[in-house]
Design a protein around this motif. Structure first.
Motif, mmCIF file in Angstrom:
data_model
loop_
_atom_site.group_PDB
_atom_site.id
_atom_site.type_symbol
_atom_site.label_atom_id
_atom_site.label_comp_id
_atom_site.label_asym_id
_atom_site.label_seq_id
_atom_site.Cartn_x
_atom_site.Cartn_y
_atom_site.Cartn_z
ATOM 1 N N GLY A 36 0.900 -1.183 0.228
ATOM 2 C CA GLY A 36 -0.008 0.050 0.112
ATOM 3 C C GLY A 36 0.920 1.221 0.191
ATOM 4 O O GLY A 36 0.239 2.351 0.252
ATOM 5 N N ALA A 37 2.250 1.194 -0.327
ATOM 6 C CA ALA A 37 3.015 2.279 -0.221
ATOM 7 C C ALA A 37 3.128 3.019 -1.503
ATOM 8 O O ALA A 37 3.420 2.324 -2.547
ATOM 9 C CB ALA A 37 4.593 1.844 0.356
ATOM 10 N N ASN A 38 3.090 4.371 -1.330
ATOM 11 C CA ASN A 38 3.297 5.016 -2.741
ATOM 12 C C ASN A 38 4.833 5.358 -2.948
ATOM 13 O O ASN A 38 5.419 5.359 -4.230
ATOM 14 C CB ASN A 38 2.584 6.476 -2.606
ATOM 15 C CG ASN A 38 0.958 6.164 -2.513
ATOM 16 O OD1 ASN A 38 0.435 5.351 -3.229
ATOM 17 N ND2 ASN A 38 0.523 7.185 -1.795
ATOM 18 N N THR A 39 5.574 5.595 -1.982
ATOM 19 C CA THR A 39 6.997 5.598 -2.047
ATOM 20 C C THR A 39 7.776 4.817 -0.845
ATOM 21 O O THR A 39 7.257 4.663 0.249
ATOM 22 C CB THR A 39 7.306 7.250 -1.761
ATOM 23 O OG1 THR A 39 6.622 8.243 -2.656
ATOM 24 C CG2 THR A 39 8.791 7.608 -1.778
ATOM 25 N N ILE A 40 8.959 4.195 -1.490
ATOM 26 C CA ILE A 40 9.677 3.532 -0.681
ATOM 27 C C ILE A 40 11.211 3.859 -0.570
ATOM 28 O O ILE A 40 11.695 4.157 -1.660
ATOM 29 C CB ILE A 40 9.567 1.975 -1.281
ATOM 30 C CG1 ILE A 40 8.086 1.462 -1.265
ATOM 31 C CG2 ILE A 40 10.407 1.121 -0.226
ATOM 32 C CD1 ILE A 40 8.070 0.260 -2.011
ATOM 33 N N LEU A 41 11.621 3.882 0.468
ATOM 34 C CA LEU A 41 13.087 4.318 0.935
ATOM 35 C C LEU A 41 13.714 3.185 1.687
ATOM 36 O O LEU A 41 13.265 2.639 2.663
ATOM 37 C CB LEU A 41 13.030 5.701 1.589
ATOM 38 C CG LEU A 41 12.754 7.014 0.970
ATOM 39 C CD1 LEU A 41 13.021 8.062 1.602
ATOM 40 C CD2 LEU A 41 13.453 7.403 -0.493
ATOM 41 N N MET A 42 14.951 2.634 1.002
ATOM 42 C CA MET A 42 15.412 1.543 1.751
ATOM 43 C C MET A 42 16.636 2.298 2.360
ATOM 44 O O MET A 42 17.330 2.910 1.748
ATOM 45 C CB MET A 42 15.989 0.723 0.583
ATOM 46 C CG MET A 42 15.032 -0.351 0.012
ATOM 47 S SD MET A 42 14.072 -1.407 1.287
ATOM 48 C CE MET A 42 15.397 -2.572 1.520
ATOM 49 N N VAL A 43 16.945 2.070 3.673
ATOM 50 C CA VAL A 43 17.756 2.838 4.398
ATOM 51 C C VAL A 43 18.680 2.018 4.866
ATOM 52 O O VAL A 43 18.464 0.674 5.735
ATOM 53 C CB VAL A 43 17.383 3.632 5.699
ATOM 54 C CG1 VAL A 43 18.270 4.342 6.492
ATOM 55 C CG2 VAL A 43 16.131 4.602 5.034
ATOM 56 N N THR A 44 20.028 2.238 4.527
ATOM 57 C CA THR A 44 21.190 1.244 5.038
ATOM 58 C C THR A 44 21.918 1.998 6.193
ATOM 59 O O THR A 44 22.409 3.130 6.134
ATOM 60 C CB THR A 44 22.246 0.771 3.937
ATOM 61 O OG1 THR A 44 21.317 0.368 2.915
ATOM 62 C CG2 THR A 44 23.316 -0.009 4.362
#
Length: 247
Positions: free
Chosen positions: A208-216
């Motif tokens: 259901g997400a519009n924007t996804i940020l993968m954080v390392t």
């Protein structure tokens, strides 16, 4: 002071009705509502009596001036006004102290006639972690709706805002279906969720997400110091899901 207390207690009742109208939709197999109860003890009983009597200089009020309970209520309020540093006494001047709030749930699998409203305050301990987390999420949404003034049509509902709600590990105890139900509910309220979730809990929310940020997160030692850096990269939902499934 008396008029302000009456105005604020009436507004609290009105706001709660409007919030419940907005929140009146099922989340999963349950429907929820916020419940309001007048605080009941000897002091607040007589204070409520004074508030409900009315403050216009009518004959009825004049006749009630010598009522012992009314006189006692006035004395309680004057004690609070005269002792501004006394936390316990000042509660008599705070309209929020005149109520006790609760959240109640009802099983949507049963008809309205057969499904009683159940207090989560008294029965929450018998529910699973996920069943407790959904109403917590709904209560958070209700609070943000009130802050963003979206809850009441007309007087409050016309203000435009981002409707931003930031949560850290909001759905740690919910299953995939429960997460999707909560996110759908938030969209129905026109609230914009910003969720921080560990990899193990993120899969259900990605749908259901519009924007996804993968954080390392990178940690290293330099000159005797620990340096922590966060690297954020925009990601595609399908690719992220595939990556999570392989880890």
């Amino acid at each position: 002071m008396l008029g302000e207390l009456r105005t604020l207690t009436e507004r609290a009742k009105s706001d709660l009705r409007e919030l419940n109208n907005t929140l009146d939709q099922p989340i999963g197999h349950f429907r929820y509502r916020l419940a309001r109860h007048e605080r009941r003890d000897r002091d607040f009983d007589v204070l409520w009596q004074l508030i409900k009597t009315g403050f216009e200089p009518t004959d009825e009020l004049a006749a009630a001036i010598h009522d012992p309970d009314v006189e006692h209520a006035k004395k309680l309020l004057m004690e609070a006004v005269g002792n501004p540093d006394d936390t316990e006494l000042r509660r008599r001047l705070d309209y929020r102290e005149y109520f006790r709030f609760d959240m109640e749930c009802r099983d949507t699998a049963l008809s309205d006639e057969d499904a009683p409203w159940t207090s989560l305050t008294f029965h929450g301990g018998k529910m699973s972690g996920g069943e407790n987390q959904s109403p917590f999420f709904l209560a958070m949404c209700a609070a943000f709706l009130r802050v963003y003034r979206r809850a009441e049509p007309g007087r409050l509902g016309q203000r435009e805002s981002l409707g931003l709600v930031a949560m850290d590990e909001a759905f740690s105890k919910l299953s995939g279906e429960g997460v999707e139900n909560c996110m759908q509910t938030a969209r129905g309220f026109n609230l914009q969720l910003v969720l921080a979730m560990p990899d193990k809990d993120a899969a259900s929310a990605l749908h259901g997400a519009n924007t996804i940020l993968m954080v390392t997160i990178e940690k290293r030692r330099e000159d005797g110091r620990t340096i922590i850096e966060n690297w954020a990269q925009r990601a595609d939902a399908s690719e992220t899901l595939a990556e999570l499934e392989t880890t």
